[in-house]
Write an enzyme that holds these catalytic residues in place. Structure first.
Site, PDB file in Angstrom:
ATOM      1  N   THR A 100      52.700 -64.861  20.683  1.00 16.63           N
ATOM      2  CA  THR A 100      52.978 -65.901  20.027  1.00 16.63           C
ATOM      3  C   THR A 100      52.343 -67.893  20.771  1.00 16.63           C
ATOM      4  O   THR A 100      52.285 -67.759  21.640  1.00 16.63           O
ATOM      5  CB  THR A 100      54.580 -66.466  20.023  1.00 16.63           C
ATOM      6  OG1 THR A 100      55.540 -67.786  19.675  1.00 16.63           O
ATOM      7  CG2 THR A 100      55.442 -66.355  21.308  1.00 16.63           C
TER       8      THR A 100
ATOM      9  N   LYS B  97      57.989 -64.426  26.333  1.00 19.22           N
ATOM     10  CA  LYS B  97      56.403 -63.826  25.475  1.00 19.22           C
ATOM     11  C   LYS B  97      54.771 -64.399  26.525  1.00 19.22           C
ATOM     12  O   LYS B  97      54.229 -63.719  26.598  1.00 19.22           O
ATOM     13  CB  LYS B  97      56.725 -63.962  24.106  1.00 19.22           C
ATOM     14  CG  LYS B  97      56.968 -63.958  23.042  1.00 19.22           C
ATOM     15  CD  LYS B  97      56.776 -62.636  22.581  1.00 19.22           C
ATOM     16  CE  LYS B  97      57.301 -61.990  21.621  1.00 19.22           C
ATOM     17  NZ  LYS B  97      57.646 -61.179  21.014  1.00 19.22           N
TER      18      LYS B  97
ATOM     19  N   TYR C 268      62.628 -67.456  25.148  1.00 22.68           N
ATOM     20  CA  TYR C 268      61.643 -66.514  24.214  1.00 22.68           C
ATOM     21  C   TYR C 268      60.678 -66.615  24.354  1.00 22.68           C
ATOM     22  O   TYR C 268      59.724 -66.281  25.566  1.00 22.68           O
ATOM     23  CB  TYR C 268      62.033 -67.645  22.475  1.00 22.68           C
ATOM     24  CG  TYR C 268      61.255 -66.481  21.661  1.00 22.68           C
ATOM     25  CD1 TYR C 268      61.336 -65.288  21.084  1.00 22.68           C
ATOM     26  CD2 TYR C 268      59.643 -67.157  21.314  1.00 22.68           C
ATOM     27  CE1 TYR C 268      60.444 -64.822  20.564  1.00 22.68           C
ATOM     28  CE2 TYR C 268      58.753 -66.674  20.605  1.00 22.68           C
ATOM     29  CZ  TYR C 268      58.885 -65.166  19.443  1.00 22.68           C
ATOM     30  OH  TYR C 268      57.832 -64.742  19.478  1.00 22.68           O
TER      31      TYR C 268
ATOM     32  N   GLU D 246      54.563 -70.361  20.626  1.00 24.58           N
ATOM     33  CA  GLU D 246      55.376 -71.034  21.839  1.00 24.58           C
ATOM     34  C   GLU D 246      55.335 -71.265  22.406  1.00 24.58           C
ATOM     35  O   GLU D 246      56.427 -71.239  23.700  1.00 24.58           O
ATOM     36  CB  GLU D 246      57.303 -70.075  20.822  1.00 24.58           C
ATOM     37  CG  GLU D 246      57.826 -69.922  19.599  1.00 24.58           C
ATOM     38  CD  GLU D 246      57.893 -71.320  19.708  1.00 24.58           C
ATOM     39  OE1 GLU D 246      58.530 -72.287  20.192  1.00 24.58           O
ATOM     40  OE2 GLU D 246      57.232 -72.732  18.353  1.00 24.58           O
TER      41      GLU D 246
END
Ligand code: NAP
Ligand code: F7E
Length: 346
Positions: free
Chosen positions: A133, A161, A157, A135
């Site tokens: 991602t 990841k 999160y 992010e």
């Protein structure tokens, strides 16, 4: 020719549903992993399950990324050619509230799949896709982000990841597994989860227009996102697994908009004439037609740390994978509004 077998973790999610359809249309047998839930959670894939053309090629199995034995047994039973790991606690704000669980599912869950591949001696037989991602870029200083941009995650999160990204690369390098990381920027669709901002905005504004809801409450209106269509993005997951050698790719549209831009575009299409007033948490939008406040900001939707700015450079994917996003943000918003109108008229 023998049909290829794909195993999808996270089949009940947005991407799982689009990817299942995509692979079934490519003549795969798709094995989808769903987790136990107290109410039925297969709404996004019910149409596939009920479609007579797909039926015998679409199999649902129980499993959970927090349960190593279930993962091992599933991979052994299915003997897949390709594994797509789309399962995650995927909500950034929620990851601040359940950090350990998010790390367990998103980080260790990925490791559990890779270890299962290794334990079953499938390193040279199975291809693996990991749902990475944007992010992971987090507090980036780069004007656009590509495969060379350093990661600087700012949420549990994003951090979880990053672990999944690096462990995937580690197992590729150490054991020669065909494993790829997709670094995907935000992608949305009519079946996007209702607590993500695009779906929340479209659903809220359509319902306000129809007189079914009075107000929409949002958080930060000024973060910028690079939004694409989920249907375009699942295609590239598959493409990554069809190359001669495994690699990691950034996937996005290369365009960025604020949350407020998204609201303005959607409101215009829904024919809600709005005017913004106020600043910070007091900023609100007024429906010019009846002078009523229809959008307000609430502190509960802000995050302890925010990813302020994301804009992809997906040149490598374009060059090597010949992948190009087909849908613009306007196409995406139109489709989401149309779906909402159809739903509310049922
Ligand atoms: P999503 O709609 O939230 O779907 C997540 C899926 O994971 C659901 O099927 C969910 O099951 C499943 N899941 C959650 N915890 C699990 C567990 N412990 N064991 C097994 N399955 C579990 O997410 P999405 O938008 O389709 O995204 C797919 C993947 O791409 C995710 O890994 C996400 O982090 C990543 N990603 C998404 C985007 C995006 O913009 N959409 C961008 C980059 C990366 P339930 O249905 O039971 O909840
Ligand atoms: O927030 C702001 C919020 O939750 C987007 C996941 O798929 O994409 C997604 O993560 C922005 C943020 O997506 C509300 O602060 C304002 O700046 O829709 P979102 P996300 O956090 O970008 C990435 C690529 C993933 O990998 C994730 O899995 O919108 N925002 N007001 C709001 N966000 C939400 N959810 N709700 C609001 O009311």
């Amino acid at each position: 020719m023998k049909k290829k077998r794909a195993l999808i973790f996270g089949v009940t999610g947005q991407d799982g549903a689009y990817l299942s359809k995509f692979l079934l249309n490519k003549n795969y047998i798709v094995f989808g992993v769903k987790r136990r839930s107290s109410i039925i959670n297969t709404q996004r894939i019910d149409d596939i399950y009920e479609d007579i053309n797909y039926k015998s090629n679409f199999v649902l199995l129980y499993g959970d990324l927090t349960d190593a034995s279930s993962i091992l047994n599933l991979i052994k039973k299915v003997n897949p050619n390709e594994i797509y790991n789309l399962a995650a606690q995927s909500h950034v704000k929620v990851s601040f509230e359940v950090p350990e669980y998010s790390a367990d599912v998103n980080g260790l869950g990925t490791l559990r799949i890779l270890e299962a591949i290794r334990s079953l001696n499938l390193e040279k037989k199975v291809k693996f896709y990991q749902a990475g991602t944007s992010e992971m870029f987090g507090k980036t200083k780069s004007k656009f982000q590509n495969e060379k941009t350093p990661f600087h995650p700012v949420s549990p999160y994003g951090v979880s990841k990053c672990f999944a990204h690096w462990i995937t690369k580690n197992y590729r390098d150490a054991y020669g597994i065909y494993a790829c990381n997709g670094i995907l920027f935000n992608h949305e669709s009519p079946i996007r989860g209702e607590t993500f901002v695009t779906k929340k905005i479209i659903q809220g504004l359509v319902r306000i227009k129809q007189g079914l809801q009075k107000k929409l409450f949002l958080g930060n209106l000024y973060s910028k996102r690079d939004w694409g269509h989920a249907r375009d993005y699942v295609e590239v997951m598959w493409k990554m697994l069809q190359q001669n050698k495994p690699d990691d790719f950034v996937i996005g549209t290369g365009k960025t908009f604020t949350i407020k831009d998204f609201v303005n575009k959607a409101a215009k299409k829904i024919k809600l004439d709005i005017r913004w007033t106020g600043k910070g948490i007091k900023e609100k939008a007024i429906n010019i037609e009846n002078k009523k406040i229809i959008i307000e900001c609430r502190a509960r939707y802000f995050r302890p740390l925010e990813v302020d700015y994301l804009k992809s450079n997906a040149l490598r994917a374009k060059k090597i994978l010949k992948w190009f996003p087909k849908k613009s943000l306007d196409n995406l918003i139109d489709e989401m509004i149309e779906h909402e109108l159809e739903n509310n008229n049922d």
